[in-house]
Design a protein around this motif. Sequence first.
Motif, PDB file in Angstrom:
ATOM      1  N   LEU A   1       1.858  -2.650  -6.547  1.00  0.00           N
ATOM      2  CA  LEU A   1       1.755  -1.442  -5.743  1.00  0.00           C
ATOM      3  C   LEU A   1       0.337  -0.896  -5.862  1.00  0.00           C
ATOM      4  N   LEU A   2      -0.327  -0.747  -4.728  1.00  0.00           N
ATOM      5  CA  LEU A   2      -1.677  -0.201  -4.700  1.00  0.00           C
ATOM      6  C   LEU A   2      -1.613   1.198  -4.103  1.00  0.00           C
ATOM      7  N   PHE A   3      -1.847   2.198  -4.945  1.00  0.00           N
ATOM      8  CA  PHE A   3      -1.819   3.591  -4.503  1.00  0.00           C
ATOM      9  C   PHE A   3      -3.186   3.940  -3.909  1.00  0.00           C
ATOM     10  N   LEU A   4      -3.176   4.419  -2.674  1.00  0.00           N
ATOM     11  CA  LEU A   4      -4.419   4.771  -1.996  1.00  0.00           C
ATOM     12  C   LEU A   4      -4.499   6.298  -1.918  1.00  0.00           C
ATOM     13  N   ILE A   5      -5.518   6.856  -2.577  1.00  0.00           N
ATOM     14  CA  ILE A   5      -5.692   8.312  -2.614  1.00  0.00           C
ATOM     15  C   ILE A   5      -7.128   8.619  -2.199  1.00  0.00           C
TER      16      ILE A   5
ATOM     17  N   LEU B   1       0.843  -1.198   0.000  1.00  0.00           N
ATOM     18  CA  LEU B   1       0.000   0.000   0.000  1.00  0.00           C
ATOM     19  C   LEU B   1       0.878   1.247   0.000  1.00  0.00           C
ATOM     20  N   VAL B   2       0.608   2.147  -0.929  1.00  0.00           N
ATOM     21  CA  VAL B   2       1.382   3.385  -1.064  1.00  0.00           C
ATOM     22  C   VAL B   2       0.417   4.560  -0.979  1.00  0.00           C
ATOM     23  N   GLY B   3       0.764   5.532  -0.165  1.00  0.00           N
ATOM     24  CA  GLY B   3      -0.123   6.693  -0.063  1.00  0.00           C
ATOM     25  C   GLY B   3       0.430   7.731   0.891  1.00  0.00           C
ATOM     26  N   PHE B   4      -0.193   8.897   0.882  1.00  0.00           N
ATOM     27  CA  PHE B   4       0.175   9.948   1.816  1.00  0.00           C
ATOM     28  C   PHE B   4      -0.321   9.593   3.214  1.00  0.00           C
ATOM     29  N   PRO B   5       0.208  10.256   4.245  1.00  0.00           N
ATOM     30  CA  PRO B   5      -0.307  10.012   5.599  1.00  0.00           C
ATOM     31  C   PRO B   5      -1.806  10.277   5.676  1.00  0.00           C
ATOM     32  N   ASN B   6      -2.482   9.437   6.444  1.00  0.00           N
ATOM     33  CA  ASN B   6      -3.928   9.583   6.692  1.00  0.00           C
ATOM     34  C   ASN B   6      -4.766   9.376   5.444  1.00  0.00           C
TER      35      ASN B   6
ATOM     36  N   LYS C   1      -2.422  14.579  -9.432  1.00  0.00           N
ATOM     37  CA  LYS C   1      -1.194  15.190  -8.925  1.00  0.00           C
ATOM     38  C   LYS C   1      -0.623  14.396  -7.760  1.00  0.00           C
ATOM     39  N   GLN C   2      -1.501  13.912  -6.870  1.00  0.00           N
ATOM     40  CA  GLN C   2      -1.025  13.112  -5.742  1.00  0.00           C
ATOM     41  C   GLN C   2      -0.380  11.817  -6.233  1.00  0.00           C
ATOM     42  N   TYR C   3      -1.004  11.208  -7.221  1.00  0.00           N
ATOM     43  CA  TYR C   3      -0.433   9.978  -7.786  1.00  0.00           C
ATOM     44  C   TYR C   3       0.936  10.257  -8.400  1.00  0.00           C
ATOM     45  N   ASP C   4       1.071  11.357  -9.117  1.00  0.00           N
ATOM     46  CA  ASP C   4       2.349  11.700  -9.756  1.00  0.00           C
ATOM     47  C   ASP C   4       3.443  11.947  -8.712  1.00  0.00           C
ATOM     48  N   ILE C   5       3.082  12.600  -7.594  1.00  0.00           N
ATOM     49  CA  ILE C   5       4.072  12.856  -6.538  1.00  0.00           C
ATOM     50  C   ILE C   5       4.544  11.548  -5.926  1.00  0.00           C
TER      51      ILE C   5
ATOM     52  N   GLU D   1       6.073  14.252   0.195  1.00  0.00           N
ATOM     53  CA  GLU D   1       6.945  14.754  -0.866  1.00  0.00           C
ATOM     54  C   GLU D   1       8.344  15.011  -0.303  1.00  0.00           C
ATOM     55  N   GLY D   2       9.348  14.450  -0.955  1.00  0.00           N
ATOM     56  CA  GLY D   2      10.718  14.549  -0.461  1.00  0.00           C
ATOM     57  C   GLY D   2      11.155  13.346   0.342  1.00  0.00           C
ATOM     58  N   ALA D   3      10.324  12.301   0.376  1.00  0.00           N
ATOM     59  CA  ALA D   3      10.661  11.110   1.153  1.00  0.00           C
ATOM     60  C   ALA D   3      11.942  10.454   0.669  1.00  0.00           C
ATOM     61  N   ALA D   4      12.186  10.491  -0.646  1.00  0.00           N
ATOM     62  CA  ALA D   4      13.389   9.859  -1.200  1.00  0.00           C
ATOM     63  C   ALA D   4      14.660  10.534  -0.708  1.00  0.00           C
TER      64      ALA D   4
END
Length: 332
Positions: A244-248, A167-172, A257-261, A222-225
């Motif tokens: 990879l499952l992107f959760l938005i 699972l890949v996604g931003f916090p919360n 835009k969130q997916y691209d980031i 953003e900037g995690a890398a």
Amino acid sequence: MTEGNFVDYVKMHVTSGKGGQGSTHLHREKYLAKGGPDGGDGGRGGHVILRGNSNLWTLIHLKFKRHIRAGHGGNGSSGRSTGADGEDMYVEVPLGTVVRDTETNEVLFEITKDGEEKIVAQGGKGGRGNWHFKSSTNQTPRYAQPGIPMEQKDITLELKLLADVGLVGFPNAGKSTLLSVITSAKPKIADYEFTTLKPNLGIVKHRDFQSFIMADIPGIIEGAAEGKGLGYYFLRHIERNSILLFLIPADAPDIKKQYDILLDELRRYNPEMLDKDRFIAISKSDMLDDELQAELKVELDNNLPIPYVFISSVAQQGLMELKDLLWQALNN
């Protein structure tokens, strides 16, 4: 598995056993005053061996084992008797463990199979006894070889989770909630960012008694890398995932835009991650009425380059469709 029990990073000092001393014994018995050299070889020192164990999911059993020592080889003795080999020390590790040299940060090897064994510290070879050195000009050598010294090394164990879906996604974004609904895992869930501080694993049960493993890692920012947030430390856990499952969330200002980031952070960390199958789950879609969802669907069909599905973990919407999509991709 509770969050406190998940340990994925351990440093330790390993020491192999030294080889035994070769014997300088000269054969003596009744009526045989000078029987010649018969000193035996020293035994091999014990190895420190890492062994894969599919029943382990974490390195917690090694958390407080900072020093691992193997046994020393026994000394040779009379009658050309070889000394006993030192006891090998086996260290059980979960599959997906990467072993590094702490000083150089060089990857020594990886353990990915159950029962796979790798020697991390080689035991010293035993010294040869004096009978090896006899000759026509030196019939009673009174010397033998010492054993080869032990090997010492500082190593770092890093665990990369072996899961089918990451699972890949931003916090919360709802990753932990999704994992808790479609698996038996009980991750910590709260309405604030970085609730998840440790990766979580869960087994997703599918139709006809089939199942696959899903991993939830702390949110990426953003900037995690470059090491911002918690992403850099945990991004390695999705390197081994097949999908990879992107959760938005549906209320995100700009889903594309969130997916691209997120995708760019993965690319900067490891470009090979972009070779994996990718899907998007639009979470919290119970907040959308039919009209809003239809409008959003038209927009996403034109902008998103990969398959997506609307889900709601709380309202139990779209979850079977999501599992069918993932299962089909895993079996293709």
